[in-house]
Design a protein around this motif. Structure first.
Motif: not given
Lengths: 115, 133, 361
Positions: B17, B28-29, B31-33, B87-88
């Motif tokens: 897996q 990474k997506d 929209d990843y922060r 990263y907020c």
């Protein structure tokens, strides 16, 4: 939220007559620094299966006074009482220091006069 | 119990897996922060991002040769500490010109080494900031 | 000669995820008394909240109390501030908050179940559940932008809107998780090492649950109807299909079954939310500074979480009191250990799902 003011001497009797262990549970004991050596102690209860029914018993004390213990009525209060002893440096009957803090850490960090 | 046996047996022939990390990069997506980007030309030096940042990872500090920008009346320079940032994206929401002056990417910060002086350098900036307040 | 022996468990122990120390006094195999030390990871967050940070940043600070229930912490704090500021947030924001809260519960319960398997010596099941848990972590990352620190909730609403692709992905993954969880149901009820071995071990009676103020899955497994989702009107839990899950046995097996049922109920709630998500804004700007005091409770994966917030009309707060679920359950934990075999202690401890970084904050 319902707040009821009690005196330090009568708090045990008040809680004893109020507390029914099948209806209420103790959320926590809470302390609140009011001035350098004054604090407010709160006993916060909530009712089972009721919408937002919270009852707070509170009393104002000097930091030198001893808070009576309610562990014989509500066994789960012991952990909150030990936290109050650590965080505010007050005395609570039958609750020793040292739940969170060590000898060399900051003492009574949440009271008005932390060292 | 037999099904779990059968499952354990078939698992022997399955691919793992996990991914082969250093060889296969982590995708990474979009929209990843991640890191906060900054566009110096578009900045209007309102300092809203500095006030909004919860850990204080953005500092505007006065320097001798400030970036040339008409809005920059006090001679400030933008500093960003990616190792303090959580990263907020509070700063991007506070920014009056998001996407031009301040935006969030999906990149992770580089691993810092001692020569970067990540901590000491930042403490000096914080001291400088305090002196000028 | 002394008849008892003292055996410590922790502070570092192979069955523990986090540092906690129990001192068991044992007579032969039986535990006769327990002493616990839970304060190894105290970080002084309550003090930091009132001395270092302004009220609008604390939502991000308290999220760092615990990695597993980060969302409940920031949600409770935010709800308390919203109560003090007196604003109303939009319905869509409320639904999105429930969505993430329930996704968080699913992955937290899955972690606990896998850990229970590991302590029963069933490593393969542990790996399987942890692998399946990635499905939930993946959609949480898509929804919020990070796997663990969601930073999704702020004062006045939520930070990100949900796109239709993400919603579709959540539905697909949750369907997959549901099939897997139904599979676990079978394992946890029929597999010898997960069901029979756990029956009657670590039991808590209903009367003791009342007496010791037990909360969360621990109390619900004993048949005590306490679930904060049933007792607050702040978020519309009943609208999205919340049903309380209880069991009557009170042992480790009952706790596992309650957790499995809760996962299924949470998945149902998420599906309901996504199929009937209302239109509208996700954020309402709330003005002013908090003044007064508020008590807010939420159901974290481990039980009831309480925040007490007192503001004085300035940006710095007077007091932030965090009562975490594990903290309140410590007396009940100690009670359950008494009378059990020492060899069962790790399995019982794992079934509590303790969170020590919450407890010591």
């Amino acid at each position: 939220m319902k707040k009821i003011k009690v005196s330090l001497e009568s708090v045990r009797d008040e809680i004893k007559s109020f507390y029914d262990y099948k209806q209420w549970h103790l959320l926590t004991l809470n302390g609140l620094a009011l001035a350098e050596n004054k604090m407010e102690v709160q006993w916060i209860f909530s009712k089972y299966e009721a919408m937002d029914e919270i009852v707070v018993y509170y009393t104002e004390i000097e930091n030198t006074e001893t808070i009576p213990s309610i562990v014989d009525m509500i066994p789960s209060a012991i952990i909150s009482q030990r936290e109050i002893v650590d965080m505010f440096g007050v005395k609570v009957d039958g609750s020793e220091k040292g739940l969170y803090l060590d000898e060399d850490s900051m003492q009574r960090p949440l009271s008005g006069c932390s060292i | 119990m037999f099904t779990s046996f059968a499952k354990a047996f078939t698992n022997l022939f399955k691919k793992p897996q996990t991914i082969d990390y250093p060889l296969t990069p982590i995708v990474k997506d979009r929209d990843y922060r991640g890191l906060i980007g900054y566009g110096e030309e578009a900045c209007i030096y309102c300092l809203k991002c500095e006030k909004a940042c919860p850990p204080g990872a953005i500092l505007f500090v006065p320097v001798e040769n400030p970036p040339e920008n008409k809005q920059n009346k006090k001679g400030l320079k933008y500093h960003y500490n990616p190792y303090l940032c959580i990263y907020c994206s509070e700063c991007v929401r506070a920014c009056p010109k998001p996407d031009e002056a301040l935006w969030q990417s999906n990149k992770k910060p580089e691993v810092a080494v001692m020569d970067d002086r990540v901590n000491e350098g930042w403490f000096e900036l914080e001291k400088l900031k305090k002196q000028n307040d | 000669m002394k008849k008892t022996i003292n055996i410590p468990l922790g502070s570092q122990h192979i069955s523990l995820l986090e540092p906690v120390r129990f001192k068991f006094e044992c007579e032969n195999e039986k535990i006769i008394s327990v002493d616990s030390d839970v304060g190894f990871v105290h970080r002084g967050i309550e003090r930091a909240c009132t001395t270092k940070f302004k009220f609008d940043a604390i939502g991000y600070v308290v999220a760092r109390v615990c990695g597993l229930c980060a969302i409940t912490h920031s949600l409770s704090y935010t709800a308390a501030i919203e109560k003090l500021l007196g604003g109303e947030i939009t319905k869509k924001a409320k639904y999105l908050r429930i969505l993430l809260l329930e996704l968080d519960r699913v992955h937290s319960h899955m972690l606990c179940l896998s850990h229970t398997c590991e302590n029963a010596g069933f490593e393969a099941m542990f790996m399987r559940i942890m692998g399946d848990r990635e499905l939930v972590m993946e959609i949480q990352e898509l929804l919020t932008g990070n796997r663990v620190q969601f930073d999704y909730i702020n004062i006045g609403g939520v930070n990100r809107d949900i796109s239709s692709e993400v919603a579709q992905k959540i539905v697909n993954n949750l369907y997959e998780v549901k099939q897997r969880v139904l599979g676990y149901m079978d394992e946890f009820t029929n597999n010898w090492s997960l069901s029979l071995k756990f029956k009657t071990i670590g039991a808590l009676s209903l009367d003791d649950a009342y007496r010791l103020n037990a909360i969360g899955p621990l109390a619900r497994a004993s048949g005590l109807n306490i679930d904060v989702r049933n007792e607050i009107g702040y978020l519309p839990f009943s609208e999205v299909g919340f049903v309380m899950q209880t069991h009557s046995e009170g042992d480790i097996n009952a706790r596992n079954i309650v957790r499995l049922n809760e996962i299924l109920n949470s998945i149902l709630m998420c599906e309901n939310i996504l199929s009937g998500l209302p239109e509208g804004e996700i954020f309402t700007k709330l003005k002013g500074k908090p003044n007064g005091e508020a008590v807010v409770r939420f159901e974290a994966p481990r039980g009831e979480l309480m925040y007490y917030v007192k503001g004085n009309g300035s940006a710095m707060l007077d007091r932030v009191r965090i009562k975490t679920p594990t903290f309140a359950s410590i007396p009940a934990f100690s009670h359950i250990f008494v009378g059990e075999n020492y060899a069962d202690a790790p399995a019982i401890l794992a079934s509590f799902d303790p969170c020590l970084s919450c407890t010591a904050k």
